[in-house]
Design an enzyme around this catalytic site. Structure first.
Site, PDB file in Angstrom:
ATOM      1  N   THR A 120      -8.576   0.751  10.903  1.00 44.69           N
ATOM      2  CA  THR A 120      -8.802  -0.640  10.494  1.00 44.69           C
ATOM      3  C   THR A 120      -7.543  -1.262   9.905  1.00 44.69           C
ATOM      4  O   THR A 120      -6.724  -0.558   9.290  1.00 44.69           O
ATOM      5  CB  THR A 120      -9.920  -0.671   9.420  1.00 44.69           C
ATOM      6  OG1 THR A 120      -9.939  -1.977   8.836  1.00 44.69           O
ATOM      7  CG2 THR A 120      -9.669   0.314   8.303  1.00 44.69           C
ATOM      8  N   TYR A 143     -12.736   1.962   1.059  1.00 44.35           N
ATOM      9  CA  TYR A 143     -12.973   1.966   2.506  1.00 44.35           C
ATOM     10  C   TYR A 143     -11.643   2.127   3.252  1.00 44.35           C
ATOM     11  O   TYR A 143     -11.477   3.043   4.066  1.00 44.35           O
ATOM     12  CB  TYR A 143     -13.686   0.677   2.940  1.00 44.35           C
ATOM     13  CG  TYR A 143     -13.635   0.458   4.439  1.00 44.35           C
ATOM     14  CD1 TYR A 143     -14.294   1.334   5.294  1.00 44.35           C
ATOM     15  CD2 TYR A 143     -12.886  -0.586   4.979  1.00 44.35           C
ATOM     16  CE1 TYR A 143     -14.216   1.158   6.665  1.00 44.35           C
ATOM     17  CE2 TYR A 143     -12.808  -0.771   6.350  1.00 44.35           C
ATOM     18  CZ  TYR A 143     -13.472   0.107   7.186  1.00 44.35           C
ATOM     19  OH  TYR A 143     -13.378  -0.057   8.544  1.00 44.35           O
TER      20      TYR A 143
END
Ligand code: UDP
Length: 327
Positions: A120, A143
């Site tokens: 990501t 995350y």
């Protein structure tokens, strides 16, 4: 190819599984169905397994042997930033645990030489502007940090034995190829604005005084069908490449929040005056992918435009409304 897709019952994983099957590859989905849906699995063989559990190592190794898997695409992960801030240890257990267990399973016989990892742009943290892969990663939430740890583990593994691997850093993924594959649990801009328009609320814009052309934040929105295709192209590219490469997946084009809101109003035919809300902490003014590396290395580039993303997201939203009753 014979591909195990972990998280194949999820949004990007299901799009990728269908694309792989469409070109004739064998697909085994490995998913615990905790956030994924059985509807997206369709009639693919399903290995129902929680990869974060140590017991999954033997189960996955056995499946790799039984199904003669030669490639793995690893999507299975938790992906809610706010949840990761609340439960950091759990995020590490889930996201770092699952890639660790998966690699341990690959190491049992080392017969599966290819791995594509779902990463990501969150690994870049608050970095702004047009971001290339040489930008120093600096995640600002658990995350992003858990995904970076996954990349680092793959890096070390590819140095330890001849694994061919790539980590794909997605920017803002949206849209859907088919309504039943749509992202249902997402808490990002496109679904939020669609919900606001449908329920008669004014779209909320987090900040309108950024140093951008219209004052709202700029992001790089990439169609999920393009993202799925990137996995196939990169998987093919891995044949003949060893080591671990990191590649951005985006369009290279920025769209402001206001432009996105206008596009959603146009496609829906619903008009509402956007309201400016305070800036959201941690947002960079502009986050756009430099896409030169993946294009040069593999030939992949995004094909769908913003209109396609918005139209397909809206179609899927309407379909979901019909399926679940009036909105
Ligand atoms: N955003 C907004 N209103 C919302 C949700 C998001 O203005 O209700 C903005 C957010 O501040 C960011 C952009 O939309 O500038 C994209 O946010 P999202 O959470 O979808 O993805 P991010 O780029 O943060 O990963």
């Amino acid at each position: 190819m014979r591909v195990m897709v972990t998280g194949g019952a999820g949004y990007i994983g299901a799009h990728t599984s269908h694309l792989l099957a469409g070109r004739g590859d064998f697909v085994l989905i490995a998913d615990d169905l905790s956030t994924g849906s059985r509807a997206r699995v369709a009639d693919f063989p399903l290995l129902e397994v929680d990869l974060a559990e140590p017991a999954s190592v033997a189960v996955v190794a056995d499946a790799i042997r039984t199904h003669r898997i030669d490639s793995v695409i690893h999507f299975a992960a938790r992906k809610q930033v706010a949840e990761s801030v609340e439960r950091p240890a759990w995020y590490y257990q889930q996201n770092v645990g699952s890639i660790s267990n998966l690699i341990l399973a690959l190491e049992v016989e080392k017969t599966c030489p290819r791995l594509v990892f779902s990463s990501t742009a969150a690994v870049y943290g608050q970095a702004g502007g047009v971001i290339d892969e040489n930008r120093q990663p600096a995640p600002v939430n658990p995350y992003g940090a858990s995904k970076l740890a996954g990349e680092q583990l793959i890096d070390a593994t590819a140095a330890a034995w001849p694994l061919s691997a790539a980590s794909l850093r997605y920017f803002n993924v949206g849209g859907s190829s088919r309504a039943e594959l749509a992202d249902t649990g997402a808490s990002n801009l496109i679904p939020i604005i669609m919900d606001q328009l449908i329920s008669g609320q004014r779209p909320g814009i987090f900040g309108s005084d950024y140093d951008t052309p219209d004052g709202s934040c700029v992001r790089d929105y990439v169609h999920v069908a393009d993202v799925a295709e990137a996995h196939l192209v990169v998987l093919d590219w891995l044949v003949g490449h060893t080591g671990h490469d990191v590649m951005n997946v985006g369009t290279g084009t920025g769209t402001s929040v206001l432009e996105m809101v206008r596009a959603l109003m146009d496609i829906s035919g619903i008009r509402a005056e956007p309201q400016t809300l305070p800036r959201r902490p941690g947002d960079a003014a502009e986050v756009v992918a430099a896409v030169g590396r993946i294009a040069t290395e593999t030939g992949w580039q995004a094909r769908f435009a913003l209109d396609d993303i918005v139209a397909s997201a809206w179609d899927a939203r309407l379909h979901a409304s019909v399926a679940s009753g009036p909105v």
